[in-house]
Design a protein around this motif. Sequence first.
Motif, PDB file in Angstrom:
ATOM      1  N   ASN A  20       3.550 -11.792   5.150  1.00 13.42           N
ATOM      2  CA  ASN A  20       2.742 -11.747   3.929  1.00 13.42           C
ATOM      3  C   ASN A  20       1.353 -12.346   4.155  1.00 13.42           C
ATOM      4  O   ASN A  20       0.548 -12.386   3.244  1.00 13.42           O
ATOM      5  N   LYS A  21       1.077 -12.789   5.386  1.00 14.88           N
ATOM      6  CA  LYS A  21      -0.256 -13.287   5.728  1.00 14.88           C
ATOM      7  C   LYS A  21      -0.552 -12.892   7.172  1.00 14.88           C
ATOM      8  O   LYS A  21       0.233 -13.182   8.072  1.00 14.88           O
ATOM      9  N   ARG A  97      -3.624 -11.582   2.670  1.00 12.16           N
ATOM     10  CA  ARG A  97      -2.448 -12.233   2.065  1.00 12.16           C
ATOM     11  C   ARG A  97      -1.883 -11.315   1.009  1.00 12.16           C
ATOM     12  O   ARG A  97      -2.624 -10.803   0.171  1.00 12.16           O
ATOM     13  N   GLU A  98      -0.578 -11.144   1.033  1.00 13.91           N
ATOM     14  CA  GLU A  98       0.101 -10.257   0.095  1.00 13.91           C
ATOM     15  C   GLU A  98       1.088 -11.047  -0.752  1.00 13.91           C
ATOM     16  O   GLU A  98       1.725 -11.968  -0.264  1.00 13.91           O
ATOM     17  N   GLY A  99       1.186 -10.663  -2.003  1.00 16.94           N
ATOM     18  CA  GLY A  99       2.181 -11.232  -2.899  1.00 16.94           C
ATOM     19  C   GLY A  99       3.104 -10.145  -3.399  1.00 16.94           C
ATOM     20  O   GLY A  99       2.648  -9.153  -3.965  1.00 16.94           O
ATOM     21  N   ARG A 100       4.385 -10.323  -3.160  1.00 17.73           N
ATOM     22  CA  ARG A 100       5.368  -9.343  -3.625  1.00 17.73           C
ATOM     23  C   ARG A 100       5.850  -9.717  -5.011  1.00 17.73           C
ATOM     24  O   ARG A 100       5.962 -10.891  -5.343  1.00 17.73           O
ATOM     25  N   SER A 101       6.141  -8.706  -5.811  1.00 15.93           N
ATOM     26  CA  SER A 101       6.678  -8.981  -7.136  1.00 15.93           C
ATOM     27  C   SER A 101       8.128  -9.411  -6.995  1.00 15.93           C
ATOM     28  O   SER A 101       8.836  -8.991  -6.087  1.00 15.93           O
ATOM     29  N   ASN A 102       8.574 -10.278  -7.875  1.00 16.20           N
ATOM     30  CA  ASN A 102       9.929 -10.832  -7.804  1.00 16.20           C
ATOM     31  C   ASN A 102      10.985  -9.748  -7.912  1.00 16.20           C
ATOM     32  O   ASN A 102      10.906  -8.862  -8.744  1.00 16.20           O
ATOM     33  N   GLU A 116       0.057  -8.096  -5.335  1.00 16.73           N
ATOM     34  CA  GLU A 116      -1.307  -8.605  -5.192  1.00 16.73           C
ATOM     35  C   GLU A 116      -1.692  -8.664  -3.718  1.00 16.73           C
ATOM     36  O   GLU A 116      -0.852  -8.923  -2.867  1.00 16.73           O
TER      37      GLU A 116
END
Length: 163
Positions: A20-21, A97-102, A116
Motif C-alpha cells: 500500500n506504499k 500510498r493507497e488506502g483500501r476501503s474496509n 484513496e
Amino acid sequence: GLPCNLEGIIESPIVNGYRNKCEFSIGYSTEGKVTVGFSLGNFREGVTAVEEPVDCPNISTIACKYAAIFQEFLQHTDLPVWNRFKNCGFWRQLTVREGRSNGNVVDGDTFDGIAEVMLIVQVSTASFDNAQVDAEFKKLAQAFVTGATSHCPTLPLTALIVQ
C-alpha cells in the motif's frame, strides 16, 4: 505461560499488488532514459541505474500506472532529475500510498477496493527560479489528473503533495 492464546499465521487473501506504499526512485535507466522505478543495486557500490517496476507482483497496478504517468511527464520537463553523485537536480522521488476501503479484497490487477491514493513528489527547489518551479508544479498536477482520468476505470487520486 502467555497472557493470551497465540493464534497461528493467517494467510492474506491478497497475494499480488498488496503493497500500500511504494517509493519510486527517479534516475536514469541503463540505456540513459529518465526512469521512475527501482534502483538496480546498491548506491554505495556505484550502482545508479533505475528500472521501471515491471514484473513486480507485490506492487499494485495503480502504483505502477502512476509511476508510468510521472515518467512520461519527466520526459518533457526542463528541470533535471536528482544526481546522487553531485547532490544536485530537482526531481528526486515519487511515493504512492493507497488506502483500501474496509472489507473489500482487491485483486492486484483491478482497482476495486482502493478508496484513496496519495501521491508525494519529492523535489529539491534550491537554486531554481520560483516562477519556473510553480509552472512545473501546475503542469505536474495536470499531468497526474489527465493520466488518472484517461484510464478506465479512472484511477483514484485523493491528494498530491510536493515535499
